[in-house]
Design a protein around this motif. Structure first.
Motif, PDB file in Angstrom:
ATOM      1  N   ARG A  56       0.956  -1.431  -0.195  1.00 43.39           N
ATOM      2  CA  ARG A  56      -0.089  -0.131   0.382  1.00 43.39           C
ATOM      3  C   ARG A  56       0.755   1.001   0.010  1.00 43.39           C
ATOM      4  O   ARG A  56       1.115   2.203   1.064  1.00 43.39           O
ATOM      5  N   ASP A  57       1.663   1.686  -1.071  1.00 44.62           N
ATOM      6  CA  ASP A  57       2.486   3.154  -1.090  1.00 44.62           C
ATOM      7  C   ASP A  57       1.489   3.808  -1.986  1.00 44.62           C
ATOM      8  O   ASP A  57       3.189   4.503  -2.760  1.00 44.62           O
ATOM      9  N   CYS A  61      -3.891   5.608  -4.407  1.00 42.45           N
ATOM     10  CA  CYS A  61      -5.506   4.662  -3.796  1.00 42.45           C
ATOM     11  C   CYS A  61      -5.411   4.586  -2.332  1.00 42.45           C
ATOM     12  O   CYS A  61      -6.603   4.165  -1.953  1.00 42.45           O
ATOM     13  N   HIS A  62      -3.859   4.935  -1.741  1.00 41.66           N
ATOM     14  CA  HIS A  62      -3.792   4.549  -0.727  1.00 41.66           C
ATOM     15  C   HIS A  62      -4.164   5.548   0.407  1.00 41.66           C
ATOM     16  O   HIS A  62      -4.464   5.602   1.758  1.00 41.66           O
ATOM     17  N   HIS A 140       1.874   1.565  -9.564  1.00 49.28           N
ATOM     18  CA  HIS A 140       0.378   2.703  -9.498  1.00 49.28           C
ATOM     19  C   HIS A 140       1.042   3.981 -10.228  1.00 49.28           C
ATOM     20  O   HIS A 140       0.688   5.207 -10.258  1.00 49.28           O
TER      21      HIS A 140
END
Length: 258
Positions: A56-57, A61-62, A140
């Motif tokens: 989750r980087d 998105c996070h 990403h």
């Protein structure tokens, strides 16, 4: 550019997979350390072992923090000389920014910005004739650069998303600096006045995309920089900043390539 044999590359990968450091592999095989780093990244991408894979980087998105100043600069570089790709057989995207070897300081700035925007990912430099490709791998990349798409940038519409425009509005000079460092320059022009040679500085920005040039000039307008469009051979690809006060602003916030 020197081409290395498949045997040399396989030997390098065997050493890297066994834990030998990039610099040592480069020394043993007489290969540039940037090339070794590039091979390592490609190998890890092919095997799905790129840094941050599955983590989750992602700022988008996070909801993780994003260095807005570095991003604005990197966005300018990407729109000028950047390219996002995902080659067949690879499991992740790569961002490559090609920068001329005449300006090593710009290459340093670009890699520093990549590291600030992608702190969990490694970067590498790959030498090509007269330039280096500054690279990072991340699944990403399309999240952070939604302008990515099939075909060349000037053949498709390029527009900033609202969240990107907010960042550019907050850090307009960083965005302009990235565009100049990729597709611009500072030159010294001259003319003759009253029989005497007169020299004056000028900034140029050249890009085939009408949309990207408009992003550049719209930002200059908000900064109070006066610009003119220069059409050559019927093609309006060049934007000039030559007025003394505007050049002084550009010098204070952008400056010559280094």
């Amino acid at each position: 550019m020197h081409l290395h044999t498949l045997e040399v590359r396989q030997t390098a990968l065997s050493l890297l997979r066994s834990g030998v450091r990039n610099a040592e592999v480069a020394r043993r095989l007489d290969v540039p350390v940037g090339t070794v780093g590039y091979w390592k990244h490609l190998d890890r991408a092919t095997r799905g072992e790129c840094p941050g894979r599955g983590a989750r980087d992602c700022a988008r998105c996070h909801g993780l923090p994003l260095d807005h100043a570095a991003y604005a600069y990197l966005l300018g570089l990407y729109l000028g000389d950047g390219h996002i790709s995902k080659y067949s057989g690879h499991r992740t995207y790569s961002l490559m920014i090609t920068l001329d070897d005449r300006w090593p300081g710009v290459q340093d700035d670009a890699e520093a910005a990549l590291r600030r925007v992608f702190p969990e990912h490694s970067t590498c430099r790959v030498g090509v004739k007269g330039a280096h490709n500054i690279k990072v791998y991340s699944n990403h990349l399309p999240c952070l650069f939604p302008q990515h798409g099939p075909g060349r940038k000037h053949e498709r519409r390029i527009a900033l998303e609202p969240w990107q425009q907010e960042i550019v509005d907050a850090f307009p000079w960083e965005f302009v600096r990235g565009l100049i460092h990729s597709d611009g320059c500072r030159t010294t022009n001259w003319t003759v006045r009253n029989g005497r040679r007169y020299e004056y500085p000028r900034y140029w920005f050249t890009n085939v995309s009408d949309d990207i040039r408009k992003l550049f000039t719209d930002t200059l307008d908000r900064l109070g920089v006066v610009w003119t469009n220069c059409t050559r051979h019927g093609k309006p690809y060049n934007v000039s900043v030559a007025r003394k006060a505007s050049v002084a602003l550009m010098d204070a916030h952008v400056g010559p390539k280094h």
